[in-house]
Design a protein around this motif. Sequence first.
Motif, PDB file in Angstrom:
ATOM      1  N   ARG A 164       3.799   1.605  -1.362  1.00  0.00           N
ATOM      2  CA  ARG A 164       4.288   1.777  -2.738  1.00  0.00           C
ATOM      3  C   ARG A 164       3.204   2.350  -3.650  1.00  0.00           C
ATOM      4  NH1 ARG A 164       6.611  -3.180  -1.451  1.00  0.00           N
ATOM      5  NH2 ARG A 164       8.846  -3.004  -1.077  1.00  0.00           N
ATOM      6  N   GLN A 165       1.968   1.865  -3.494  1.00  0.00           N
ATOM      7  CA  GLN A 165       0.860   2.366  -4.306  1.00  0.00           C
ATOM      8  C   GLN A 165       0.605   3.851  -4.041  1.00  0.00           C
ATOM      9  OE1 GLN A 165      -2.288  -0.335  -3.151  1.00  0.00           O
ATOM     10  NE2 GLN A 165      -2.289  -1.259  -5.201  1.00  0.00           N
ATOM     11  N   ASP A 176      -0.768   5.750  -7.459  1.00  0.00           N
ATOM     12  CA  ASP A 176      -1.789   4.830  -7.951  1.00  0.00           C
ATOM     13  C   ASP A 176      -3.009   4.785  -7.038  1.00  0.00           C
ATOM     14  OD1 ASP A 176      -0.037   4.212  -9.983  1.00  0.00           O
ATOM     15  OD2 ASP A 176       0.760   2.441  -8.951  1.00  0.00           O
ATOM     16  N   LEU A 177      -2.829   5.128  -5.774  1.00  0.00           N
ATOM     17  CA  LEU A 177      -3.901   5.058  -4.795  1.00  0.00           C
ATOM     18  C   LEU A 177      -4.085   6.445  -4.176  1.00  0.00           C
ATOM     19  CD1 LEU A 177      -5.801   3.024  -3.412  1.00  0.00           C
ATOM     20  CD2 LEU A 177      -4.035   2.706  -1.687  1.00  0.00           C
ATOM     21  N   ARG A 198       0.834  -1.209   0.000  1.00  0.00           N
ATOM     22  CA  ARG A 198       0.000   0.000   0.000  1.00  0.00           C
ATOM     23  C   ARG A 198       0.867   1.256   0.000  1.00  0.00           C
ATOM     24  NH1 ARG A 198      -5.395   1.029   0.980  1.00  0.00           N
ATOM     25  NH2 ARG A 198      -5.837   3.085   1.829  1.00  0.00           N
ATOM     26  N   ALA A 241       3.474   6.015  -5.383  1.00  0.00           N
ATOM     27  CA  ALA A 241       3.491   6.042  -6.850  1.00  0.00           C
ATOM     28  C   ALA A 241       2.319   6.848  -7.409  1.00  0.00           C
ATOM     29  CB  ALA A 241       3.445   4.613  -7.397  1.00  0.00           C
TER      30      ALA A 241
END
Length: 145
Positions: free
Chosen positions: A106-107, A112-113, A104, A110
Amino acid sequence: MIYMTMASLYIADALGTPMSVGEQIPLLLFLLLASKGAAGVSGAGLATLAGGLQSHKPALVDGVGLIVGIDRFMSEARALTNFAGNAVATVLIGTWTKEIDNGRVRQVLAGDLPFDETTLLDEQRSAATGLPEPREGDEKELAKA
């Protein structure tokens, strides 16, 4: 604490009354304790510095005016540094205790989340009251208290 100690040394030098090491160490220890809340509140560092100088070397309090012009910028930098330190400490402790979800993290980093504040709410919240719904065993816990 470091900024306030350096500011104290600067003020002492600028006013022509340099501080000896014997005067610096007690001031450093005092500012170590007194500066705990100053980093999170913009402008509190100046008041803490004035208080520290008043208690250790009152003749230097007038020199606080020498750094008023830059203190606004330094205060913002201290608050940012405090926030960054707290964030790093949270990640480190989460890693050491194995409570952090690395996938999570990393997401999120990045992009992405995206941040969604509704994820901060308890799943068992009642929409009508905004309070958590009672769970099984809550009555027993309340009776114990």
